[in-house]
Scaffold this active site. Structure first.
Site, PDB file in Angstrom:
ATOM      1  CG  ASN A  65      -1.706   1.203   1.451  1.00  0.00           C
ATOM      2  OD1 ASN A  65      -1.771   2.052   0.560  1.00  0.00           O
ATOM      3  ND2 ASN A  65      -2.334   1.322   2.619  1.00  0.00           N
TER       4      ASN A  65
ATOM      5  N   GLY B 145       2.404   2.136  10.809  1.00  0.00           N
ATOM      6  CA  GLY B 145       3.385   3.209  10.695  1.00  0.00           C
ATOM      7  C   GLY B 145       4.084   3.556  11.996  1.00  0.00           C
TER       8      GLY B 145
HETATM    9  P1  PGA Z   1       2.736   0.203   7.594  1.00  0.00           P
HETATM   10  O1  PGA Z   1       1.262   0.416   6.991  1.00  0.00           O
HETATM   11  O2  PGA Z   1       3.264  -1.085   7.003  1.00  0.00           O
HETATM   12  O3  PGA Z   1       3.510   1.413   7.124  1.00  0.00           O
HETATM   13  O4  PGA Z   1       2.612   0.118   9.075  1.00  0.00           O
HETATM   14  C1  PGA Z   1       0.393  -0.655   6.778  1.00  0.00           C
HETATM   15  C2  PGA Z   1      -0.906  -0.169   6.192  1.00  0.00           C
HETATM   16  O5  PGA Z   1      -1.394   0.899   6.608  1.00  0.00           O
HETATM   17  O6  PGA Z   1      -1.470  -0.822   5.288  1.00  0.00           O
END
Ligand code: PGA
Length: 247
Positions: free
Chosen positions: A11, A171
């Site tokens: 994503n 995140g």
């Molecule tokens: P992240 O995001 O891997 O940056 O934690 C995952 C997501 O929001 O799909």
């Protein structure tokens, strides 16, 4: 019923311009011997270029959202039909950033999933609890409630996946423990079987939230984890390939 084929989806969120397609190309070039399904979901502005860049490769392209209506006076929005027409075959729906930032409810996510089916897109429907909900012991109830409310009956027998993404793990570099992930994934599986019968057994349940090359192997091999939805670590081909290869 056969076990679901694992799916590793990246994503890109609101990141990436035409120059970033070099990373997508590098992902496609690094997939020799990989049996998992792999997808990248860029911003709507990049879907067509990415689909063109990745045609004849094993990497599918997905959108990050769609509107319920097929067309009309909805300035700034993108219809499922347009996402499909641009070259995507999947679409992320109900991401927590949209649930929180745009007030997307389970009912709206469910309607979007119907729109995705209408357009011939495979939905990746996101669910996940906040830290407050987890601390209050509500994680399982919240997540299974979201699964029940966000997945329309029309999905029975169709290709789709559910992504469990604890909001507090997105995140942040924080991740639940493996037993915590397994507990939620087992509860999602039970809910899917309750809703869709036998067909609920072949739905891939992805984990998302701070997945990176160093933690991917243990997460991807956990019970009922059928792949990953990867944010930050999908922006660089080396990191994303490190996750894919951990499966
Ligand atoms: P992240 O995001 O891997 O940056 O934690 C995952 C997501 O929001 O799909």
């Amino acid at each position: 019923m056969t076990a679901p084929t694992p799916l590793i989806a990246g994503n890109w969120k609101m990141n990436g311009v035409a120059a970033s397609l070099a990373e997508a190309k590098a992902v496609a070039a690094g997939l020799d011997g990989v049996t998992a399904r792999v997808a990248l979901c860029p911003s709507a502005t990049l879907i067509a270029q990415m689909a063109w860049t990745l045609k004849d490769t094993a990497v599918a392209v997905g959108g990050q959202d769609c509107r319920v209506e097929a067309s009309g006076a909805f300035t700034g929005d993108v219809a499922a039909e347009q996402v499909k027409d641009a070259g995507a075959s999947l679409v992320i729906l109900g991401h927590s950033e949209r649930r929180a930032g745009y007030g997307e409810t389970d009912a709206l996510v469910s309607a979007k999933a119907q729109a995705a089916l209408r357009a011939g897109l495979e939905p990746i429907v996101c669910v996940g609890e906040t830290l407050e909900q987890r601390k209050a012991g509500e994680a399982l109830a919240v997540v299974t409630g979201q699964v029940r409310g966000s997945l329309p009956a029309e999905l029975v027998g169709k290709a789709f996946s559910v992504a469990y993404e604890p909001v507090w793990a997105i995140g942040t570099g924080l991740t639940p423990t493996i037993p915590e992930i397994e507990e939620v994934h087992l509860a999602i599986r039970a809910t899917l079987v309750e809703q869709f019968g036998e067909a609920g057994k072949s739905v891939a349940i992805l984990y998302g939230g701070s997945v990176k090359p160093s933690n991917a192997a243990e997460i991807l091999h956990a019970d009922e984890v059928g792949g990953a939805l990867v944010g930050g670590a999908s922006l660089k081909a080396d990191d994303f390939l490190g996750i894919i290869r951990a499966l």
